[in-house]
Design a protein around this motif. Sequence first.
Motif, PDB file in Angstrom:
ATOM      1  N   ALA B  44       0.829  -1.211   0.000  1.00 23.83           N
ATOM      2  CA  ALA B  44       0.000   0.000   0.000  1.00 23.83           C
ATOM      3  C   ALA B  44       0.861   1.258   0.000  1.00 23.83           C
ATOM      4  CB  ALA B  44      -0.923   0.007   1.211  1.00 23.83           C
ATOM      5  N   ALA B  45       2.068   1.149   0.556  1.00 28.92           N
ATOM      6  CA  ALA B  45       2.948   2.320   0.613  1.00 28.92           C
ATOM      7  C   ALA B  45       3.558   2.662  -0.732  1.00 28.92           C
ATOM      8  CB  ALA B  45       4.075   2.067   1.620  1.00 28.92           C
ATOM      9  N   LEU B  46       3.542   1.682  -1.644  1.00 34.29           N
ATOM     10  CA  LEU B  46       4.273   1.863  -2.896  1.00 34.29           C
ATOM     11  C   LEU B  46       3.788   3.050  -3.695  1.00 34.29           C
ATOM     12  CD1 LEU B  46       6.439   0.805  -4.797  1.00 34.29           C
ATOM     13  CD2 LEU B  46       4.747  -0.733  -5.778  1.00 34.29           C
ATOM     14  N   LYS B  47       2.456   3.211  -3.842  1.00 34.71           N
ATOM     15  CA  LYS B  47       2.007   4.335  -4.665  1.00 34.71           C
ATOM     16  C   LYS B  47       2.351   5.673  -4.029  1.00 34.71           C
ATOM     17  CE  LYS B  47      -2.872   2.959  -4.058  1.00 34.71           C
ATOM     18  NZ  LYS B  47      -2.542   1.893  -3.203  1.00 34.71           N
ATOM     19  N   TYR B  48       2.364   5.705  -2.686  1.00 34.64           N
ATOM     20  CA  TYR B  48       2.791   6.938  -2.025  1.00 34.64           C
ATOM     21  C   TYR B  48       4.215   7.283  -2.425  1.00 34.64           C
ATOM     22  CZ  TYR B  48      -1.264   6.809   1.063  1.00 34.64           C
ATOM     23  OH  TYR B  48      -2.534   6.818   1.556  1.00 34.64           O
ATOM     24  N   CYS B  49       5.070   6.241  -2.417  1.00 32.34           N
ATOM     25  CA  CYS B  49       6.483   6.468  -2.717  1.00 32.34           C
ATOM     26  C   CYS B  49       6.671   6.904  -4.167  1.00 32.34           C
ATOM     27  CB  CYS B  49       7.289   5.204  -2.436  1.00 32.34           C
ATOM     28  SG  CYS B  49       7.251   4.752  -0.696  1.00 32.34           S
ATOM     29  N   LEU B  50       5.949   6.257  -5.082  1.00 33.45           N
ATOM     30  CA  LEU B  50       6.083   6.624  -6.493  1.00 33.45           C
ATOM     31  C   LEU B  50       5.615   8.052  -6.720  1.00 33.45           C
ATOM     32  CD1 LEU B  50       4.822   3.287  -7.987  1.00 33.45           C
ATOM     33  CD2 LEU B  50       7.073   4.251  -8.403  1.00 33.45           C
ATOM     34  N   GLY B  84       3.559  31.580  -8.298  1.00 35.57           N
ATOM     35  CA  GLY B  84       4.507  30.472  -8.396  1.00 35.57           C
ATOM     36  C   GLY B  84       5.183  30.188  -7.070  1.00 35.57           C
ATOM     37  N   ARG B  85       5.485  31.238  -6.329  1.00 35.44           N
ATOM     38  CA  ARG B  85       6.135  31.011  -5.043  1.00 35.44           C
ATOM     39  C   ARG B  85       5.196  30.288  -4.089  1.00 35.44           C
ATOM     40  NH1 ARG B  85       7.290  33.639   0.073  1.00 35.44           N
ATOM     41  NH2 ARG B  85       9.328  32.978   0.808  1.00 35.44           N
ATOM     42  N   ALA B  86       3.920  30.649  -4.146  1.00 38.15           N
ATOM     43  CA  ALA B  86       2.951  29.959  -3.295  1.00 38.15           C
ATOM     44  C   ALA B  86       2.907  28.471  -3.649  1.00 38.15           C
ATOM     45  CB  ALA B  86       1.560  30.579  -3.454  1.00 38.15           C
ATOM     46  N   VAL B  87       2.952  28.171  -4.961  1.00 38.26           N
ATOM     47  CA  VAL B  87       2.975  26.766  -5.372  1.00 38.26           C
ATOM     48  C   VAL B  87       4.229  26.094  -4.830  1.00 38.26           C
ATOM     49  CG1 VAL B  87       2.981  25.163  -7.312  1.00 38.26           C
ATOM     50  CG2 VAL B  87       1.673  27.264  -7.472  1.00 38.26           C
ATOM     51  N   HIS B  88       5.352  26.792  -4.963  1.00 32.18           N
ATOM     52  CA  HIS B  88       6.641  26.234  -4.503  1.00 32.18           C
ATOM     53  C   HIS B  88       6.597  25.895  -3.013  1.00 32.18           C
ATOM     54  CE1 HIS B  88      11.021  25.699  -4.701  1.00 32.18           C
ATOM     55  NE2 HIS B  88      11.119  26.368  -3.579  1.00 32.18           N
ATOM     56  N   LEU B  89       6.085  26.818  -2.202  1.00 34.50           N
ATOM     57  CA  LEU B  89       6.044  26.582  -0.766  1.00 34.50           C
ATOM     58  C   LEU B  89       5.110  25.434  -0.417  1.00 34.50           C
ATOM     59  CD1 LEU B  89       5.968  30.190   0.699  1.00 34.50           C
ATOM     60  CD2 LEU B  89       7.918  28.711   0.331  1.00 34.50           C
ATOM     61  N   ASN B  90       3.971  25.376  -1.116  1.00 32.55           N
ATOM     62  CA  ASN B  90       3.043  24.300  -0.817  1.00 32.55           C
ATOM     63  C   ASN B  90       3.603  22.952  -1.239  1.00 32.55           C
ATOM     64  OD1 ASN B  90      -0.124  25.119  -0.075  1.00 32.55           O
ATOM     65  ND2 ASN B  90       1.211  26.783  -0.674  1.00 32.55           N
ATOM     66  N   GLN B  91       4.254  22.918  -2.424  1.00 30.04           N
ATOM     67  CA  GLN B  91       4.889  21.674  -2.849  1.00 30.04           C
ATOM     68  C   GLN B  91       5.910  21.224  -1.818  1.00 30.04           C
ATOM     69  OE1 GLN B  91       6.338  22.974  -6.783  1.00 30.04           O
ATOM     70  NE2 GLN B  91       5.305  21.199  -7.612  1.00 30.04           N
ATOM     71  N   ALA B  92       6.654  22.200  -1.276  1.00 29.42           N
ATOM     72  CA  ALA B  92       7.737  21.876  -0.351  1.00 29.42           C
ATOM     73  C   ALA B  92       7.225  21.182   0.902  1.00 29.42           C
ATOM     74  CB  ALA B  92       8.498  23.142   0.039  1.00 29.42           C
ATOM     75  N   VAL B  93       5.988  21.482   1.277  1.00 30.09           N
ATOM     76  CA  VAL B  93       5.428  20.846   2.468  1.00 30.09           C
ATOM     77  C   VAL B  93       4.652  19.584   2.100  1.00 30.09           C
ATOM     78  CG1 VAL B  93       3.759  21.149   4.330  1.00 30.09           C
ATOM     79  CG2 VAL B  93       5.307  22.992   3.746  1.00 30.09           C
ATOM     80  N   LEU B  94       3.981  19.605   0.947  1.00 33.93           N
ATOM     81  CA  LEU B  94       3.024  18.538   0.681  1.00 33.93           C
ATOM     82  C   LEU B  94       3.637  17.243   0.143  1.00 33.93           C
ATOM     83  CD1 LEU B  94       0.003  20.649  -0.628  1.00 33.93           C
ATOM     84  CD2 LEU B  94       0.323  19.588   1.611  1.00 33.93           C
ATOM     85  N   TRP B  95       4.655  17.310  -0.741  1.00 29.49           N
ATOM     86  CA  TRP B  95       5.176  16.004  -1.176  1.00 29.49           C
ATOM     87  C   TRP B  95       5.932  15.296  -0.049  1.00 29.49           C
ATOM     88  CZ3 TRP B  95      10.288  15.014  -0.955  1.00 29.49           C
ATOM     89  CH2 TRP B  95      11.232  15.978  -1.361  1.00 29.49           C
ATOM     90  N   PRO B  96       6.692  16.042   0.802  1.00 33.45           N
ATOM     91  CA  PRO B  96       7.246  15.316   1.956  1.00 33.45           C
ATOM     92  C   PRO B  96       6.171  14.732   2.872  1.00 33.45           C
ATOM     93  CG  PRO B  96       8.418  17.377   1.656  1.00 33.45           C
ATOM     94  CD  PRO B  96       7.223  17.415   0.747  1.00 33.45           C
ATOM     95  N   LEU B  97       5.026  15.433   2.972  1.00 32.98           N
ATOM     96  CA  LEU B  97       3.940  14.893   3.801  1.00 32.98           C
ATOM     97  C   LEU B  97       3.442  13.576   3.230  1.00 32.98           C
ATOM     98  CD1 LEU B  97       1.778  15.206   6.047  1.00 32.98           C
ATOM     99  CD2 LEU B  97       0.387  16.433   4.391  1.00 32.98           C
ATOM    100  N   LEU B  98       3.221  13.572   1.910  1.00 37.24           N
ATOM    101  CA  LEU B  98       2.735  12.366   1.245  1.00 37.24           C
ATOM    102  C   LEU B  98       3.716  11.218   1.427  1.00 37.24           C
ATOM    103  CD1 LEU B  98       0.452  11.386  -0.737  1.00 37.24           C
ATOM    104  CD2 LEU B  98       2.065  11.849  -2.565  1.00 37.24           C
ATOM    105  N   GLY B  99       4.987  11.505   1.191  1.00 35.09           N
ATOM    106  CA  GLY B  99       6.015  10.474   1.339  1.00 35.09           C
ATOM    107  C   GLY B  99       6.117   9.979   2.759  1.00 35.09           C
ATOM    108  N   THR B 100       6.018  10.916   3.714  1.00 31.51           N
ATOM    109  CA  THR B 100       6.129  10.526   5.120  1.00 31.51           C
ATOM    110  C   THR B 100       5.013   9.564   5.487  1.00 31.51           C
ATOM    111  OG1 THR B 100       7.101  12.676   5.634  1.00 31.51           O
ATOM    112  CG2 THR B 100       6.261  11.417   7.474  1.00 31.51           C
ATOM    113  N   MET B 101       3.801   9.829   4.994  1.00 36.03           N
ATOM    114  CA  MET B 101       2.699   8.922   5.312  1.00 36.03           C
ATOM    115  C   MET B 101       2.937   7.538   4.714  1.00 36.03           C
ATOM    116  SD  MET B 101      -0.783  11.145   5.411  1.00 36.03           S
ATOM    117  CE  MET B 101      -0.619  12.257   4.066  1.00 36.03           C
ATOM    118  N   GLY B 102       3.435   7.504   3.482  1.00 31.99           N
ATOM    119  CA  GLY B 102       3.696   6.211   2.855  1.00 31.99           C
ATOM    120  C   GLY B 102       4.742   5.408   3.608  1.00 31.99           C
TER     121      GLY B 102
END
Lengths: 130, 477
Positions: B44-50, B84-102
């Motif tokens: 189940a963690a695999l798709k999070y990691c990908l 763009g900066r707002a996108v950058h900051l949100n990406q910076a928090v959200l993909w690590p969040l996704l990965g951390t959950m996986g």
Amino acid sequence: MKKYWFVYVATVFVSVGAFLYLTLFSINHIASLNVPEDALLGKVVWQQNGCIECHTIFGDGGYNAPDMTHETTRRTGEWLRAFFQNRPVMRPSQSKRHPGLGSEDTEHLIRYLQFVDRIKINNWPPKPLK
Amino acid sequence: MFRWLRKKIRSVFTKAPRPTVKKSKIQPPTGIQSETQPLATKKAALKYCLATVFFFGMHGILALAGALELVFPNLPTLVLFRNGRAVHLNQAVLWPLLGTMGIAYYYLLEAIKTELHSTRIAAIQFWLLIFTFLGNYTALALGFTEGREYLEAPLPFKLGILLGLTLFAYNIIRTVLKKPKSIFQPASIIIISGTLLTIFLLAPNLFFITHPIPDKLLTFWISHLWEEATLELLLVVAIVGALLNLTEAKKSYIKKLLFIQATLIVLAGFLAVGHHYYWTGTPNFWLYIGGIFSVVQAIPAFLSVLIIWEALKTKRIENPAFNFLLGSVFWNVVGVGMLGLLIATPFVNRWVHGTYLTSTHAHLALFGFFGQGVIGICAYIISNYATLDKKAIFRANLSFWLINLGLAGMEGAIAIAGLLQTYLWYGAGWEFMKVQFLLRPYLFVRLLAGLMFTAGGVIFAYTYISKYITARKSAHK
């Protein structure tokens, strides 16, 4: 291993508790949580326009534009109104202009920045050494 | 209680021979089992990691666009800089969040040796978060914003993230309840406490806050407490889990170190939020509390060196993921323990606050330590489901060097820019625009180093995702 478990759980409660207590204390310590209506509308303008992406307040924000905490001390209301009306070019670009604001929004934003200016923040920014 | 730890520290400083291990504690060599618990639901963690690896690759590309605009501001842009900066900051928090959950899913299951309560919930959670993220980035790019740094996401997307976190919490708690005694495993209690606190910290940030001071205080519940306390808890569980997979580190010892690490992170992290409260109109005591607990925060940074040193002493599997763990520990020491501590000290902070030095620390800590740890472990998990051939291993190792050298280059340049701002704005009283012009060469170097970084990121994402696709195709044949 169970001893470590208890120490960990106890630390969570103590740390989170202390942090919450001190945060609540800090909020209660604010002279008045009441924000005047026009300053509040100015905060909405500030947030809706994403000013924080380039500017800073209390030094937090983007680093591509000046800190706005004490802007209303540096500039007069007239100057600021003219700024949002004329929308100067954002140097070093030669064509991109600063976002503009309608006159009502400008008034509210000025009130908000004046409100922020009056907040005492421990002598920051530091005065120049020269 | 910590007698064994005191003995260990003493033995480091004296030439005394290490106390011999009792015969009953010597375990027969089991060799390294790269997947110690063959549980099916770990997948189940695999798709999070990908997805995490993919988002990381994309993140670098967008960041380049922003860096480019700062150096060549006359170039036409698709997206306004502030959006763009707002996108950058949100990406910076959200993909690590996704990965951390996986990775937390994966290593929780491994630690308590139980199947996941519901792979369905994990899947729903995953797709909910993916659509939330994509919707969020689109909305931000178009100019919708809630206008608070890192918290620009419009309300529906914040709710999506909150719902995703709640599903995650529910799923992991139900999983641990399958074997109630496993709550005493470090992985269980640390992941559960970290997750519940993460949700608690997000909740008040859903609302518009009228007064600027509480607004700032609450902003740092996400930008500080997520990254330096609650989510870091999940990350260290996964780092320890990955080290146990990759090396022959002694399990019982490493688990004790994990508890100590987690305890220190909680002890230091929550009150160290004070280092964001120096100049926000809050009482003066935050200068002392923030300063002192920022020093305490350096301890887990250095303890992570001990943890990886224990693992390095033993045999290990050759896996490119291990490099990323080393990279993560390196930036934990340099970016967090050294630079972070330096700029958190009140009398230094007064002079560097509001300059590019903050950005330097942010990148080294949030990506160098946190993000790199996440992608390294994601890379390891993916490699369990898709074997890497020699070419892929070469590319992964190459990407490691490109990413880290690129990061060092970017942040070196930006640090100099920050020091110039400090000296010229605050020291010499120069006007803002005058200083801005002087910074352009450093922003240019940052752009070049950023190209190297992004190249590494794209190669990394391509390697792992394409290997997985190949593995799936051949499995279906």
